[in-house]
Design a protein around this motif. Structure first.
Motif, short mmCIF file in Angstrom:
data_model
loop_
_atom_site.label_atom_id
_atom_site.label_comp_id
_atom_site.label_asym_id
_atom_site.label_seq_id
_atom_site.Cartn_x
_atom_site.Cartn_y
_atom_site.Cartn_z
N PHE A 178 17.10 -29.49 -29.01
CA PHE A 178 16.67 -28.22 -29.57
C PHE A 178 17.79 -27.19 -29.47
O PHE A 178 18.11 -26.50 -30.45
N ILE A 179 18.40 -27.09 -28.31
CA ILE A 179 19.48 -26.12 -28.10
C ILE A 179 20.65 -26.42 -29.04
O ILE A 179 21.18 -25.52 -29.69
N LYS A 180 21.03 -27.70 -29.13
CA LYS A 180 22.13 -28.07 -30.04
C LYS A 180 21.81 -27.68 -31.47
O LYS A 180 22.66 -27.15 -32.19
N CYS A 181 20.58 -27.96 -31.90
CA CYS A 181 20.16 -27.64 -33.25
C CYS A 181 20.23 -26.13 -33.50
O CYS A 181 20.79 -25.68 -34.49
N MET A 182 19.69 -25.38 -32.58
CA MET A 182 19.67 -23.92 -32.73
C MET A 182 21.09 -23.33 -32.68
O MET A 182 21.42 -22.43 -33.44
N ARG A 183 21.93 -23.86 -31.81
CA ARG A 183 23.32 -23.38 -31.73
C ARG A 183 24.06 -23.70 -33.02
O ARG A 183 24.81 -22.89 -33.51
N SER A 184 23.83 -24.90 -33.57
CA SER A 184 24.52 -25.25 -34.81
C SER A 184 24.04 -24.40 -35.98
O SER A 184 24.76 -24.22 -36.96
N ALA A 185 22.84 -23.85 -35.85
CA ALA A 185 22.32 -22.93 -36.87
C ALA A 185 22.84 -21.51 -36.65
O ALA A 185 22.56 -20.62 -37.44
N GLY A 186 23.56 -21.31 -35.55
CA GLY A 186 24.17 -20.02 -35.31
C GLY A 186 23.41 -19.10 -34.36
O GLY A 186 23.80 -17.94 -34.20
N LEU A 187 22.36 -19.58 -33.73
CA LEU A 187 21.63 -18.72 -32.79
C LEU A 187 22.50 -18.42 -31.58
O LEU A 187 23.10 -19.32 -31.00
N PRO A 188 22.56 -17.15 -31.21
CA PRO A 188 23.35 -16.77 -30.04
C PRO A 188 22.72 -17.28 -28.74
O PRO A 188 21.49 -17.44 -28.65
N ILE A 189 23.54 -17.52 -27.77
CA ILE A 189 23.07 -18.03 -26.48
C ILE A 189 22.06 -17.08 -25.86
O ILE A 189 21.04 -17.51 -25.33
N ASP A 190 22.33 -15.76 -25.93
CA ASP A 190 21.41 -14.82 -25.30
C ASP A 190 20.02 -14.88 -25.92
O ASP A 190 19.00 -14.72 -25.22
N VAL A 191 19.93 -15.12 -27.21
CA VAL A 191 18.63 -15.25 -27.88
C VAL A 191 17.92 -16.51 -27.39
O VAL A 191 16.72 -16.50 -27.12
N LEU A 192 18.68 -17.59 -27.26
CA LEU A 192 18.08 -18.83 -26.78
C LEU A 192 17.64 -18.72 -25.32
O LEU A 192 16.59 -19.26 -24.94
N ILE A 193 18.40 -18.02 -24.51
CA ILE A 193 18.00 -17.80 -23.11
C ILE A 193 16.68 -17.05 -23.06
O ILE A 193 15.77 -17.40 -22.30
N GLU A 194 16.56 -16.04 -23.90
CA GLU A 194 15.30 -15.27 -23.96
C GLU A 194 14.15 -16.17 -24.41
O GLU A 194 13.05 -16.12 -23.86
N TYR A 195 14.40 -17.02 -25.40
CA TYR A 195 13.38 -17.94 -25.88
C TYR A 195 12.92 -18.86 -24.74
O TYR A 195 11.72 -19.05 -24.53
#
Length: 129
Positions: A49-66
């Motif tokens: 999931f993280i790899k997918c979201m990062r490849s889509a350009g989601l910032p790390i801070d947004v993913l940490i919040e998620y």
């Protein structure tokens, strides 16, 4: 599954896996009796999931919040959904921008190809024409 296996299976460096865990992007990974990380299938799904979201350009801070919201339970579903909706909107905008850039590149390439053909025709000797 040990970190080396996960790294190879999911094509992600061991350092990145450790970093993701350290910053809270990846929920805490269980450890075996020797203290070595022992990744579960659930951990691997998070990494995918993280790899997918990062490849889509989601910032790390947004993913940490998620991830933080996810860990708080079902009462945060709406907030998580809103994060994903906002990120989808941003991704669609980047895709539109990329499409415009691609179209411009295609135009420029075609323009150069046309100029090369004209230049080659001009350089041909009269007996070759």
């Amino acid at each position: 599954m040990m970190i080396a296996e996960v790294s190879e299976k999911l094509d992600i460096s061991q350092d990145t896996l450790r970093y993701y865990e350290r910053i809270g992007l990846l929920p805490r990974v269980n450890r075996n009796q020797s203290g070595i990380r022992d990744y579960s299938e659930e951990d691997c799904r998070w990494i995918e999931f993280i790899k997918c979201m990062r490849s889509a350009g989601l910032p790390i801070d947004v993913l940490i919040e998620y991830v933080r919201l996810f860990q708080q339970g079902d009462e945060t579903m709406e907030a998580r959904k809103e994060i994903l909706i906002e990120q989808r909107k941003q991704l669609l905008k980047r895709m539109e921008d990329m499409q415009e850039t691609l179209e411009r590149l295609e135009y420029k390439i075609a323009s150069y190809e046309e100029k090369v053909v004209k230049a080659e025709q001009t350089l041909k000797k009269p007996e070759e024409v």
